[in-house]
Each structure stands twice: as structure tokens, then as C-alpha cells.
Design a protein around this motif. Structure first.
Motif, mmCIF file in Angstrom:
data_model
loop_
_atom_site.group_PDB
_atom_site.id
_atom_site.type_symbol
_atom_site.label_atom_id
_atom_site.label_comp_id
_atom_site.label_asym_id
_atom_site.label_seq_id
_atom_site.Cartn_x
_atom_site.Cartn_y
_atom_site.Cartn_z
ATOM 1 N N ASN A 166 0.825 -1.209 0.000
ATOM 2 C CA ASN A 166 0.000 0.000 0.000
ATOM 3 C C ASN A 166 0.859 1.259 0.000
ATOM 4 O O ASN A 166 0.521 2.255 -0.659
ATOM 5 N N VAL A 167 1.955 1.243 0.747
ATOM 6 C CA VAL A 167 2.856 2.399 0.760
ATOM 7 C C VAL A 167 3.398 2.661 -0.638
ATOM 8 O O VAL A 167 3.401 3.798 -1.122
ATOM 9 N N VAL A 168 3.840 1.612 -1.315
ATOM 10 C CA VAL A 168 4.453 1.781 -2.636
ATOM 11 C C VAL A 168 3.449 2.308 -3.650
ATOM 12 O O VAL A 168 3.736 3.270 -4.374
ATOM 13 N N VAL A 169 2.263 1.703 -3.716
ATOM 14 C CA VAL A 169 1.297 2.155 -4.734
ATOM 15 C C VAL A 169 0.784 3.549 -4.407
ATOM 16 O O VAL A 169 0.425 4.313 -5.314
ATOM 17 N N SER A 170 0.750 3.897 -3.133
ATOM 18 C CA SER A 170 0.288 5.228 -2.740
ATOM 19 C C SER A 170 1.330 6.293 -3.054
ATOM 20 O O SER A 170 1.037 7.300 -3.712
ATOM 21 N N VAL A 171 2.570 6.062 -2.603
ATOM 22 C CA VAL A 171 3.612 7.075 -2.740
ATOM 23 C C VAL A 171 4.123 7.179 -4.171
ATOM 24 O O VAL A 171 4.315 8.285 -4.699
ATOM 25 N N ILE A 172 4.348 6.039 -4.820
ATOM 26 C CA ILE A 172 4.944 6.042 -6.151
ATOM 27 C C ILE A 172 3.899 6.184 -7.256
ATOM 28 O O ILE A 172 4.079 6.956 -8.207
ATOM 29 N N TYR A 173 2.805 5.451 -7.123
ATOM 30 C CA TYR A 173 1.842 5.396 -8.218
ATOM 31 C C TYR A 173 0.566 6.183 -7.948
ATOM 32 O O TYR A 173 -0.386 6.123 -8.724
ATOM 33 N N ASN A 174 0.553 6.921 -6.826
ATOM 34 C CA ASN A 174 -0.535 7.853 -6.508
ATOM 35 C C ASN A 174 -1.897 7.175 -6.509
ATOM 36 O O ASN A 174 -2.896 7.742 -6.955
ATOM 37 N N GLN A 175 -1.941 5.958 -6.018
ATOM 38 C CA GLN A 175 -3.202 5.241 -5.907
ATOM 39 C C GLN A 175 -3.804 5.471 -4.525
ATOM 40 O O GLN A 175 -3.083 5.676 -3.549
ATOM 41 N N PRO A 176 -5.146 5.440 -4.406
ATOM 42 C CA PRO A 176 -5.797 5.704 -3.110
ATOM 43 C C PRO A 176 -5.717 4.493 -2.183
ATOM 44 O O PRO A 176 -6.719 3.829 -1.897
ATOM 45 N N ALA A 177 -4.519 4.187 -1.717
ATOM 46 C CA ALA A 177 -4.301 3.043 -0.834
ATOM 47 C C ALA A 177 -3.971 3.538 0.566
ATOM 48 O O ALA A 177 -3.271 4.536 0.727
ATOM 49 N N MET A 178 -4.457 2.829 1.569
ATOM 50 C CA MET A 178 -4.254 3.219 2.964
ATOM 51 C C MET A 178 -3.398 2.170 3.672
ATOM 52 O O MET A 178 -3.870 1.085 4.009
ATOM 53 N N ALA A 179 -2.131 2.478 3.857
ATOM 54 C CA ALA A 179 -1.241 1.567 4.568
ATOM 55 C C ALA A 179 -1.456 1.731 6.074
ATOM 56 O O ALA A 179 -1.398 2.843 6.589
ATOM 57 N N VAL A 180 -1.697 0.635 6.765
ATOM 58 C CA VAL A 180 -1.972 0.688 8.200
ATOM 59 C C VAL A 180 -0.785 0.108 8.968
ATOM 60 O O VAL A 180 -0.586 -1.108 9.012
ATOM 61 N N ASP A 181 0.020 1.000 9.543
ATOM 62 C CA ASP A 181 1.101 0.568 10.424
ATOM 63 C C ASP A 181 0.656 0.789 11.868
ATOM 64 O O ASP A 181 -0.516 1.066 12.128
ATOM 65 N N THR A 182 1.576 0.648 12.818
ATOM 66 C CA THR A 182 1.187 0.780 14.224
ATOM 67 C C THR A 182 0.681 2.186 14.549
ATOM 68 O O THR A 182 -0.238 2.342 15.368
ATOM 69 N N HIS A 183 1.263 3.208 13.909
ATOM 70 C CA HIS A 183 0.805 4.576 14.166
ATOM 71 C C HIS A 183 -0.617 4.778 13.654
ATOM 72 O O HIS A 183 -1.470 5.323 14.352
ATOM 73 N N VAL A 184 -0.869 4.372 12.436
ATOM 74 C CA VAL A 184 -2.203 4.534 11.845
ATOM 75 C C VAL A 184 -3.230 3.756 12.663
ATOM 76 O O VAL A 184 -4.337 4.250 12.948
ATOM 77 N N PHE A 185 -2.882 2.546 13.049
ATOM 78 C CA PHE A 185 -3.797 1.708 13.835
ATOM 79 C C PHE A 185 -4.139 2.383 15.155
ATOM 80 O O PHE A 185 -5.315 2.493 15.532
#
Length: 230
Positions: free
Chosen positions: A124-143
């Protein structure tokens, strides 16, 4: 406060105050980002940024990484968490990038998750940051932050459940930014052990603050320090 109102307050604050958040990982291309994100699992971005220059000098492209063994990679990443496993992941990742994807980082979550060391969060991080896709990466901070603010239900006990709830209420055009907002808020203000509620601009919409402070006897909170703010 109802969940849609909490979302609106959260989004309005960050859209107005931090409209262009960015990852704190340092990278120059998709290959460098995916390597950095693999290394960042249960490790600080600061530490990853320290080891990346020497690692990339030795293995500047997927082709050099593909030709390396885990034992050759290990000395460059020994100071990150779980270096043995991550060295194995990077060696396998390099080979798969070359053999299966022509040396290019794939652009879909499904293909990315085939790579060693790449789970859904990393993808999710890669597609969001690099490919500008609406993906939500959930790490410990986000959770943690999404639960404390009340953006997700208490029954959302897995990263995937949190991801689905956040996507349901976050406008598609700001999903990628919201991921960074939640991370940065969790990293610098809504920290794990002692959240800095005294300097948080979102206490008026925060479920954690409402439960722990709003109905409790009045007690002074520490004044904000300028360098504590995002």
C-alpha cells in the motif's frame, strides 16, 4: 460526536494546516522506496535513512541486489531490526524484480505482495507514494491514532479492518495524504505511551481525550512547545 463528524474535523485540520505531507523515508526511485519500506518494518525511518546510502552504493539497482546473497547484504543493514530476515528478503526481492518484473517495481498490490518481505502494508505504501493510488497503509501509528480519535470502531481489531473503515470515510483524493497525516500525528503527538494531549489540536474530536479528560476533574495540561508541533 459521530464518526463522519470526527472524520470531517480530522481532514479539515490537516488539509488546511499540512496540505502536502510526505514520507520521511528518503528515496529517489521506486526501487529505493521498496527497499527502504522493507527495512522500515518495526524500525524507525531515521535508522533506515542512515543505512540506505551505503546499501544503495553497493546495490544501486535491482540487478546488483539480485546478484547478491543474504550474507553479502547483511553487513549493510546489521543495525536495523531483524537484519538476518531482512537480508534474506532483500536478496529474494532483487531476484524476483529482475526475473519476474524486468527490473521494474510492479504497480499493483497483488503483484507487490508476491515479493519477499512485502506484505499488504508495504504494498500500500508503494502504490500510494509512487503510483498515486488511493491506498491506505496501516502501520502501528495509523492503527493506534485511528482508534484513539474514534475514526474506526473498537471492533476493527486487524490492520485490514482498520484500512477498510478508513477508506470508507476518507475521500479518495486525500487517502494517500491521510495515511501520512495519521503516521505523523502518531509519531510526534499521539505517541504510544504518553500521548501529548496538551498540544494536540484535535482533542475536540478525539474519543480518547473525551474518555480520559473531558469527563475527569479539571487538571492542568503542559503548555505546547513550538518544536513539538507537526
Amino acid at each position: 460526536m459521530r464518526k463522519p463528524e470526527r472524520f470531517r474535523r480530522f481532514l479539515d485540520y490537516f488539509i488546511n494546516n499540512f496540505p502536502e505531507p510526505k514520507t520521511e523515508l528518503q528515496y529517489g526511485n521506486p526501487y529505493e522506496l521498496i527497499v527502504a519500506v522493507v527495512l522500515s518494518a518495526q524500525c524507525t525511518d531515521k535508522r533506515v535513512n542512515l543505512v540506505m546510502p551505503a546499501l544503495l552504493e553497493q546495490f544501486p539497482t535491482p540487478y546488483q541486489l539480485a546478484a547478491a546473497s543474504a550474507e553479502e547484504i547483511f553487513p549493510f543493514i546489521r543495525s536495523v531490526s531483524y537484519p538476518n530476515n531482512k537480508a534474506k528478503h532483500l536478496a529474494g526481492l532483487g531476484r524476483m524484480l529482475v526475473n519476474d518484473f524486468g527490473g521494474e517495481v510492479p504497480s499493483t498490490i497483488e503483484e507487490l505482495q508476491r515479493l519477499p518481505g512485502v506484505g499488504r502494508k508495504t504494498a500500500n505504501v508503494v502504490v500510494s507514494v509512487i503510483y498515486n493510488q488511493p491506498a491506505m497503509a496501516v502501520d502501528t501509528h495509523v492503527f493506534r491514532v485511528s482508534h484513539r480519535l474514534g475514526l474506526v470502531n473498537r471492533t476493527a481489531t486487524t490492520p485490514l479492518a482498520v484500512e477498510k473503515e478508513l477508506l470508507r470515510y476518507t475521500p479518495e483524493e486525500v487517502v494517500a495524504k491521510a495515511h501520512h497525516w495519521l503516521i505523523l500525528h502518531g509519531r510526534y503527538i499521539c505517541v504510544a505511551r504518553q500521548p501529548k494531549c496538551g498540544i494536540c489540536p484535535l482533542t475536540d474530536c478525539c474519543r480518547y481525550y473525551e474518555v480520559n479528560f473531558a469527563t475527569a476533574p479539571s487538571r492542568p495540561l503542559p503548555p505546547p512547545a513550538a518544536n513539538d508541533l507537526l
